[in-house]
Motif scaffolding. Structure first.
Motif, PDB file in Angstrom:
ATOM      1  N   LYS A 133       5.493   4.075  39.317  1.00 48.76           N
ATOM      2  CA  LYS A 133       6.682   4.410  38.518  1.00 48.76           C
ATOM      3  C   LYS A 133       6.275   4.929  37.148  1.00 48.76           C
ATOM      4  O   LYS A 133       6.859   5.889  36.636  1.00 48.76           O
ATOM      5  CB  LYS A 133       7.573   3.183  38.363  1.00 48.76           C
ATOM      6  N   ARG A 134       5.267   4.292  36.538  1.00 53.29           N
ATOM      7  CA  ARG A 134       4.799   4.711  35.225  1.00 53.29           C
ATOM      8  C   ARG A 134       4.230   6.120  35.287  1.00 53.29           C
ATOM      9  O   ARG A 134       4.520   6.959  34.420  1.00 53.29           O
ATOM     10  CB  ARG A 134       3.738   3.728  34.729  1.00 53.29           C
ATOM     11  N   ALA A 150       7.070   8.541  35.610  1.00 56.37           N
ATOM     12  CA  ALA A 150       7.778   8.713  34.334  1.00 56.37           C
ATOM     13  C   ALA A 150       6.965   9.588  33.381  1.00 56.37           C
ATOM     14  O   ALA A 150       7.527  10.448  32.679  1.00 56.37           O
ATOM     15  CB  ALA A 150       8.047   7.354  33.700  1.00 56.37           C
ATOM     16  N   GLU A 151       5.648   9.385  33.347  1.00 53.72           N
ATOM     17  CA  GLU A 151       4.800  10.227  32.492  1.00 53.72           C
ATOM     18  C   GLU A 151       4.833  11.684  32.945  1.00 53.72           C
ATOM     19  O   GLU A 151       4.885  12.594  32.121  1.00 53.72           O
ATOM     20  CB  GLU A 151       3.365   9.704  32.498  1.00 53.72           C
ATOM     21  N   LYS A 184       7.292  13.101  34.488  1.00 60.27           N
ATOM     22  CA  LYS A 184       8.622  13.618  34.142  1.00 60.27           C
ATOM     23  C   LYS A 184       8.678  13.993  32.664  1.00 60.27           C
ATOM     24  O   LYS A 184       9.198  15.048  32.299  1.00 60.27           O
ATOM     25  CB  LYS A 184       9.675  12.570  34.470  1.00 60.27           C
ATOM     26  N   ARG A 185       8.125  13.124  31.797  1.00 59.25           N
ATOM     27  CA  ARG A 185       8.102  13.430  30.365  1.00 59.25           C
ATOM     28  C   ARG A 185       7.275  14.673  30.081  1.00 59.25           C
ATOM     29  O   ARG A 185       7.658  15.510  29.249  1.00 59.25           O
ATOM     30  CB  ARG A 185       7.532  12.236  29.590  1.00 59.25           C
ATOM     31  N   GLU A 213       9.301  17.629  30.992  1.00 64.35           N
ATOM     32  CA  GLU A 213      10.348  17.888  29.996  1.00 64.35           C
ATOM     33  C   GLU A 213       9.764  18.539  28.750  1.00 64.35           C
ATOM     34  O   GLU A 213      10.369  19.455  28.177  1.00 64.35           O
ATOM     35  CB  GLU A 213      11.048  16.582  29.624  1.00 64.35           C
TER      36      GLU A 213
END
Length: 112
Positions: free
Chosen positions: A59-60, A63-64, A66-67, A70
Motif C-alpha cells: 500500500k505504501r 501511495a508513493e 500515486k504521489r 501526481e
C-alpha cells in the motif's frame, strides 16, 4: 468393622495408584497439547504480522507511486504549492498579504 475398613483401605491403596496413573498421563499430554497450541498461536501471529507488513508495504509503495504520478502530471513548483496553501489560510481569516510577502512566506515555509 475396623478390620473391614482396614482391608478396604488397603485395597483402595493398591487400586489408587493404578487409577491415578492415567490421570498423570493425561495431565502430561494436556500440558504438551497446551504447549503445542501456544506455539501454534505464536507462529500464527507471526505469520499474520508478516502478511500485514507485506500488505502495508504494498500500500505504501502504491501511495508513493500515486504521489509521484501526481507530481509528474502537476508541474507546480513547491513554492507555488506553498503559496496556494498560505493564500487558503489567509482567505479563511480574511487577511491579505502582498505578492512579495506571499513569496517570502512560501520561502520561509520551505526553509529557503
Amino acid at each position: 468393622m475396623n478390620a473391614i475398613c482396614i482391608i478396604a483401605s488397603r485395597r483402595a491403596l493398591l487400586i489408587l495408584p493404578r487409577a491415578a496413573a492415567p490421570v498423570k498421563q493425561c495431565r502430561f499430554m494436556s500440558g504438551l497439547q497446551d504447549e503445542i497450541k501456544k506455539k501454534e498461536a505464536v507462529e500464527e501471529n507471526l505469520y499474520i504480522r508478516k502478511k500485514e507488513a507485506c500488505e502495508m508495504e504494498l500500500k505504501r509503495d502504491a501511495a508513493e507511486a500515486k504521489r509521484a504520478a501526481e507530481v509528474a502530471a502537476n508541474p507546480k513548483t513547491p513554492e507555488m504549492i506553498a503559496i496556494e496553501e498560505i493564500t487558503g489560510l489567509l482567505a479563511t481569516t480574511g487577511d491579505r498579504v502582498s505578492t512579495e510577502g506571499l513569496s517570502s512566506l512560501a520561502k520561509w515555509k520551505l526553509g529557503k
